[in-house]
Design an enzyme around this catalytic site. Structure first.
Site, mmCIF file in Angstrom:
data_model
loop_
_atom_site.group_PDB
_atom_site.id
_atom_site.type_symbol
_atom_site.label_atom_id
_atom_site.label_comp_id
_atom_site.label_asym_id
_atom_site.label_seq_id
_atom_site.Cartn_x
_atom_site.Cartn_y
_atom_site.Cartn_z
ATOM 1 N N PRO A 2 -9.068 12.288 -1.261
ATOM 2 C CA PRO A 2 -8.177 13.150 -0.481
ATOM 3 C C PRO A 2 -7.006 12.338 0.067
ATOM 4 O O PRO A 2 -7.188 11.217 0.530
ATOM 5 C CB PRO A 2 -9.055 13.680 0.653
ATOM 6 C CG PRO A 2 -10.372 13.033 0.525
ATOM 7 C CD PRO A 2 -10.408 12.201 -0.703
ATOM 8 N N GLU A 3 -5.813 12.895 -0.042
ATOM 9 C CA GLU A 3 -4.612 12.203 0.415
ATOM 10 C C GLU A 3 -3.959 13.020 1.531
ATOM 11 O O GLU A 3 -4.580 13.945 2.057
ATOM 12 C CB GLU A 3 -3.670 11.976 -0.787
ATOM 13 C CG GLU A 3 -4.349 11.175 -1.897
ATOM 14 C CD GLU A 3 -3.498 10.965 -3.142
ATOM 15 O OE1 GLU A 3 -2.260 10.999 -3.037
ATOM 16 O OE2 GLU A 3 -4.073 10.757 -4.224
ATOM 17 N N ARG A 152 11.635 -5.374 -0.311
ATOM 18 C CA ARG A 152 10.280 -5.339 -0.873
ATOM 19 C C ARG A 152 10.346 -5.802 -2.316
ATOM 20 O O ARG A 152 11.375 -5.651 -2.988
ATOM 21 C CB ARG A 152 9.713 -3.924 -0.834
ATOM 22 C CG ARG A 152 9.696 -3.302 0.527
ATOM 23 C CD ARG A 152 8.525 -3.766 1.349
ATOM 24 N NE ARG A 152 8.645 -3.232 2.705
ATOM 25 C CZ ARG A 152 8.294 -3.900 3.795
ATOM 26 N NH1 ARG A 152 7.803 -5.098 3.717
ATOM 27 N NH2 ARG A 152 8.422 -3.331 4.985
#
Ligand SMILES: [Zn+2]
Length: 271
Positions: A2-3, A152
């Site tokens: 589940p997100e 990043r």
């Protein structure tokens, strides 16, 4: 797993159905549980009322009027079911919160993923402190995404899965987001141009929103509190479609491993 959309759905349902209710009894399953503070659980939760349910990243937080909060991570296949809404079979039950007339059960997840924390200490909790931006919050703008991306390294897929950059996106939504943005999962984060960051931002917000509107993805074990399933998995464009034709260009969808995670993409539409 589940997100964000699935946890957001459970949060809303818990706020409707269990907030304001008092836990009469806590039942903990037998079994060996490494690292779980079950000893304090009964004392802190029994007799307490649930004040509010929050979500941060992929975690649910039940605030109690005893001064404690219960943090729940459903991991891969965890399920929360409320007995008054759901009469289907409850599998591998690990924790039961019994109210007057019904009960909330947590199943299919080890109890070490349930934590009891004094509410006053929540802000200092490392696993909450390290969480990045909430992508459905009003302050998640394209400019904010650009700032988070700046300096990043690594590939875009891994960036999306890193909870300290953006919280709540997992392996399923990441692939669907990148397909809808038309950007390859192997792209280096630093290679994104301004218009691609805009597209990525739009896709993050719209894909998660679509997941919410479709009741979440029940590709694995996710169910609502009443045991019903979501239908986002019926709208997957790349996930689990290896070898099937892309809905946009007809090319076969490919699957590769990125950072150890199965990754689906269209080699034509995503660049
Ligand atoms: Zn395509």
């Amino acid at each position: 797993m589940p997100e964000l959309p699935e946890l957001e759905i459970l949060k809303s349902e818990l706020n409707v159905h269990v907030v304001g209710r008092r836990v009469q009894e806590v039942i903990i399953s037998e079994g060996k549980e490494d690292g779980c503070s079950v000893s304090g659980l009964k004392a802190a939760v029994e007799g307490a009322a649930i004040l509010q349910v929050e979500r941060r990243g992929k975690m649910l937080i039940l605030h109690l009027d005893s001064g404690f909060s219960l943090l729940i991570h459903l991991m891969m296949v965890g399920q929360l079911l409320l007995s008054s809404l759901c009469d289907s079979e409850r599998k591998d039950v690990r924790l039961i919160l019994r109210f007057a007339g019904d009960e909330l059960t947590l199943g299919q997840v080890a109890l070490r993923f349930v934590r009891l924390v004094p509410t006053s200490e929540l802000d200092e909790l490392p696993e909450l402190k390290k969480l990045g931006r909430e992508p459905l919050s009003d302050d998640f703008t394209p400019e904010v995404l650009e700032r988070v991306l700046t300096k990043r390294r690594g590939r875009l897929k891994s960036f999306l899965l890193n909870q300290s950059h953006i919280a709540g996106i997992g392996n399923t939504y990441a692939d669907e987001i990148l397909f809808r943005a038309g950007i390859a999962p192997t792209r280096g984060v630093s290679s994104l141009k301004g218009h691609e960051i805009e597209r990525l931002h739009t896709s993050i917000v719209e894909t998660l929103q679509q997941g919410l509107e479709l009741g979440g993805s029940s590709e694995m074990a996710f169910v609502h509190l009443d045991g019903s399933k979501g239908s986002f998995q019926d709208h997957f464009r790349v996930k689990r479609r290896k070898g099937e034709p892309c809905f946009v260009c007809g090319a076969p969808i490919e699957k590769t491993a990125l950072g150890g995670r199965g990754t689906y993409f269209c080699p034509q539409c995503q660049r």
